[in-house]
Design a protein around this motif. Structure first.
Motif, PDB file in Angstrom:
ATOM      1  N   GLU A 140       0.831  -1.206   0.000  1.00 25.81           N
ATOM      2  CA  GLU A 140       0.000   0.000   0.000  1.00 25.81           C
ATOM      3  C   GLU A 140       0.866   1.255   0.000  1.00 25.81           C
ATOM      4  O   GLU A 140       0.561   2.236  -0.693  1.00 25.81           O
ATOM      5  N   LYS A 141       1.958   1.239   0.763  1.00 27.96           N
ATOM      6  CA  LYS A 141       2.849   2.398   0.801  1.00 27.96           C
ATOM      7  C   LYS A 141       3.576   2.593  -0.528  1.00 27.96           C
ATOM      8  O   LYS A 141       3.772   3.722  -0.978  1.00 27.96           O
ATOM      9  N   LEU A 142       3.967   1.491  -1.165  1.00 25.22           N
ATOM     10  CA  LEU A 142       4.687   1.587  -2.435  1.00 25.22           C
ATOM     11  C   LEU A 142       3.792   2.064  -3.570  1.00 25.22           C
ATOM     12  O   LEU A 142       4.276   2.676  -4.531  1.00 25.22           O
ATOM     13  N   THR A 143       2.509   1.769  -3.490  1.00 24.35           N
ATOM     14  CA  THR A 143       1.587   2.079  -4.587  1.00 24.35           C
ATOM     15  C   THR A 143       0.605   3.200  -4.279  1.00 24.35           C
ATOM     16  O   THR A 143      -0.096   3.668  -5.177  1.00 24.35           O
ATOM     17  N   ASP A 144       0.531   3.611  -3.013  1.00 27.83           N
ATOM     18  CA  ASP A 144      -0.469   4.591  -2.588  1.00 27.83           C
ATOM     19  C   ASP A 144      -1.867   4.116  -2.984  1.00 27.83           C
ATOM     20  O   ASP A 144      -2.689   4.880  -3.512  1.00 27.83           O
ATOM     21  N   PHE A 145      -2.112   2.832  -2.725  1.00 30.40           N
ATOM     22  CA  PHE A 145      -3.357   2.187  -3.139  1.00 30.40           C
ATOM     23  C   PHE A 145      -3.802   1.247  -2.021  1.00 30.40           C
ATOM     24  O   PHE A 145      -3.029   0.416  -1.563  1.00 30.40           O
ATOM     25  N   LYS A 146      -5.052   1.392  -1.597  1.00 34.92           N
ATOM     26  CA  LYS A 146      -5.570   0.597  -0.490  1.00 34.92           C
ATOM     27  C   LYS A 146      -5.930  -0.813  -0.959  1.00 34.92           C
ATOM     28  O   LYS A 146      -6.603  -0.991  -1.972  1.00 34.92           O
ATOM     29  N   ILE A 147      -5.472  -1.822  -0.205  1.00 37.81           N
ATOM     30  CA  ILE A 147      -5.736  -3.223  -0.545  1.00 37.81           C
ATOM     31  C   ILE A 147      -6.687  -3.811   0.483  1.00 37.81           C
ATOM     32  O   ILE A 147      -6.352  -3.970   1.651  1.00 37.81           O
ATOM     33  N   ALA A 153      -5.292  -6.546  -4.442  1.00 42.63           N
ATOM     34  CA  ALA A 153      -3.895  -6.988  -4.426  1.00 42.63           C
ATOM     35  C   ALA A 153      -3.377  -7.190  -5.845  1.00 42.63           C
ATOM     36  O   ALA A 153      -2.225  -6.839  -6.157  1.00 42.63           O
ATOM     37  N   ILE A 154      -4.208  -7.739  -6.707  1.00 42.22           N
ATOM     38  CA  ILE A 154      -3.808  -7.923  -8.106  1.00 42.22           C
ATOM     39  C   ILE A 154      -3.568  -6.565  -8.770  1.00 42.22           C
ATOM     40  O   ILE A 154      -2.565  -6.372  -9.479  1.00 42.22           O
ATOM     41  N   LYS A 155      -4.460  -5.614  -8.528  1.00 39.09           N
ATOM     42  CA  LYS A 155      -4.276  -4.269  -9.090  1.00 39.09           C
ATOM     43  C   LYS A 155      -2.998  -3.623  -8.559  1.00 39.09           C
ATOM     44  O   LYS A 155      -2.235  -3.007  -9.310  1.00 39.09           O
ATOM     45  N   ALA A 156      -2.758  -3.768  -7.255  1.00 40.84           N
ATOM     46  CA  ALA A 156      -1.559  -3.179  -6.653  1.00 40.84           C
ATOM     47  C   ALA A 156      -0.292  -3.800  -7.226  1.00 40.84           C
ATOM     48  O   ALA A 156       0.705  -3.103  -7.468  1.00 40.84           O
ATOM     49  N   SER A 157      -0.325  -5.121  -7.452  1.00 43.17           N
ATOM     50  CA  SER A 157       0.873  -5.796  -7.983  1.00 43.17           C
ATOM     51  C   SER A 157       1.268  -5.236  -9.335  1.00 43.17           C
ATOM     52  O   SER A 157       2.455  -5.222  -9.695  1.00 43.17           O
ATOM     53  N   LYS A 158       0.289  -4.756 -10.097  1.00 45.48           N
ATOM     54  CA  LYS A 158       0.561  -4.191 -11.419  1.00 45.48           C
ATOM     55  C   LYS A 158       1.084  -2.765 -11.333  1.00 45.48           C
ATOM     56  O   LYS A 158       1.634  -2.248 -12.306  1.00 45.48           O
ATOM     57  N   CYS A 162       8.389  -3.252 -10.313  1.00 50.92           N
ATOM     58  CA  CYS A 162       9.211  -4.412 -10.670  1.00 50.92           C
ATOM     59  C   CYS A 162       8.389  -5.674 -10.411  1.00 50.92           C
ATOM     60  O   CYS A 162       7.283  -5.602  -9.875  1.00 50.92           O
ATOM     61  N   ASP A 163       8.927  -6.826 -10.790  1.00 47.84           N
ATOM     62  CA  ASP A 163       8.275  -8.080 -10.450  1.00 47.84           C
ATOM     63  C   ASP A 163       8.119  -8.162  -8.932  1.00 47.84           C
ATOM     64  O   ASP A 163       8.971  -7.656  -8.181  1.00 47.84           O
ATOM     65  N   ASN A 164       7.050  -8.815  -8.466  1.00 48.57           N
ATOM     66  CA  ASN A 164       6.787  -8.771  -7.035  1.00 48.57           C
ATOM     67  C   ASN A 164       5.926  -9.931  -6.579  1.00 48.57           C
ATOM     68  O   ASN A 164       5.243 -10.584  -7.376  1.00 48.57           O
ATOM     69  N   GLU A 182       2.533 -11.133 -15.727  1.00 46.57           N
ATOM     70  CA  GLU A 182       1.567 -12.208 -15.517  1.00 46.57           C
ATOM     71  C   GLU A 182       1.328 -12.369 -14.024  1.00 46.57           C
ATOM     72  O   GLU A 182       2.275 -12.468 -13.242  1.00 46.57           O
ATOM     73  N   VAL A 183       0.058 -12.420 -13.631  1.00 43.25           N
ATOM     74  CA  VAL A 183      -0.297 -12.499 -12.220  1.00 43.25           C
ATOM     75  C   VAL A 183      -0.883 -13.871 -11.897  1.00 43.25           C
ATOM     76  O   VAL A 183      -1.764 -14.366 -12.618  1.00 43.25           O
ATOM     77  N   THR A 184      -0.370 -14.482 -10.847  1.00 41.47           N
ATOM     78  CA  THR A 184      -0.946 -15.715 -10.316  1.00 41.47           C
ATOM     79  C   THR A 184      -1.125 -15.549  -8.816  1.00 41.47           C
ATOM     80  O   THR A 184      -0.438 -14.740  -8.185  1.00 41.47           O
ATOM     81  N   THR A 185      -2.055 -16.296  -8.252  1.00 43.43           N
ATOM     82  CA  THR A 185      -2.251 -16.254  -6.810  1.00 43.43           C
ATOM     83  C   THR A 185      -2.045 -17.647  -6.227  1.00 43.43           C
ATOM     84  O   THR A 185      -2.379 -18.654  -6.860  1.00 43.43           O
TER      85      THR A 185
END
Length: 244
Positions: A140-147, A153-158, A162-164, A182-185
């Motif tokens: 959340e701090k890295l993206t300024d986006f509430k999870i 979480a998928i939106k934040a990962s994008k 970098c890869d994460n 590419e996102v996987t959970t």
């Protein structure tokens, strides 16, 4: 196979450089450790932090690189934007492959850093790394986006630079892995325990160890998730010998 941790020291041994070295040894690689800060803490209470001077951090890194061939490193607590800039410079100088654990707050609740580091990480460090491993709060701090849920979480990962992997300890055990767009959970069972101190340190250091043993990035992440899960369940990373 020689790897490096650049992180703070936890005198209780559960997090930071000491924990990283235990994980490196358990997985079967030789670990070196560069200290960025001293802390007074234990798994249940945080007392204080004392930073190491940037010039001495640089000398520590140079001294290790003078004698050892290191390819993979991890970073943990970096304390200040100045230290982040220095470590970013050394990653580039030595062409290191870095896994970044964006540590900002101790598990016990203490603020480990001089100030908000998200901007400095985004500007200097994440563009230099191969992976970052934030928990929900750090993401959340890295993206300024509430999870609030898996979709967030998928939106934040994008949004991360970098890869994460956004770890799922505070999201019903759902880990969100973003590699090469590419996102996987991966969902893991949550274990009722107080044995969570240093889990982020152990995850990132395990990933580095598995990478050094010639696993690809996604395989290293999956093996490390299993490693940390077993560590939580058994309550002792130091004696956990991975068979993965």
């Amino acid at each position: 196979m020689i790897v490096m941790s650049i992180a703070g020291v936890d005198p209780s041994g559960g997090a930071g450089v000491f924990a990283d070295l235990k994980t490196f040894q358990a997985i079967g690689v030789y670990g070196t450790g560069v200290v960025t800060a001293l802390t007074a803490q234990n798994p249940y209470k945080f007392f204080s932090t004392m930073s190491v001077d940037e010039s001495y951090i640089e000398e520590q890194i140079d001294s290790v690189m003078d004698s050892y061939e290191v390819e993979f490193i991890k970073t943990g607590m970096l304390y200040s934007p100045e230290i982040i800039k220095l470590v970013s410079k050394k990653i580039k100088e030595y062409n290191l492959k870095a896994v970044i654990d964006p540590v900002m707050v101790a598990t016990s609740g203490g603020d480990l850093t001089k100030e908000d580091l998200a901007n400095a990480m985004n500007r200097y460090l994440l563009p230099q790394c191969i992976l970052t491993t934030p928990n929900i709060s750090e993401a959340e701090k890295l993206t300024d986006f509430k999870i609030n849920n898996e979709e967030d979480a998928i939106k934040a990962s994008k949004k991360i630079k970098c890869d994460n992997i956004i770890t799922g300890g505070h999201l019903d055990g759902i880990n969100t892995i973003h590699i090469d767009n590419e996102v996987t959970t991966v969902k893991q069972e949550l274990i009722e325990t107080d044995n969570l101190h240093g889990t982020g340190c152990n995850l990132s250091s395990a990933i580095v160890a598995y990478l050094a043993k010639n696993n690809d990035l996604k395989t290293s992440i999956l093996k490390s998730l299993d490693y940390v899960y077993e560590g939580i369940k058994n309550g002792n990373y130091g004696t956990l010998i991975s068979k993965l």
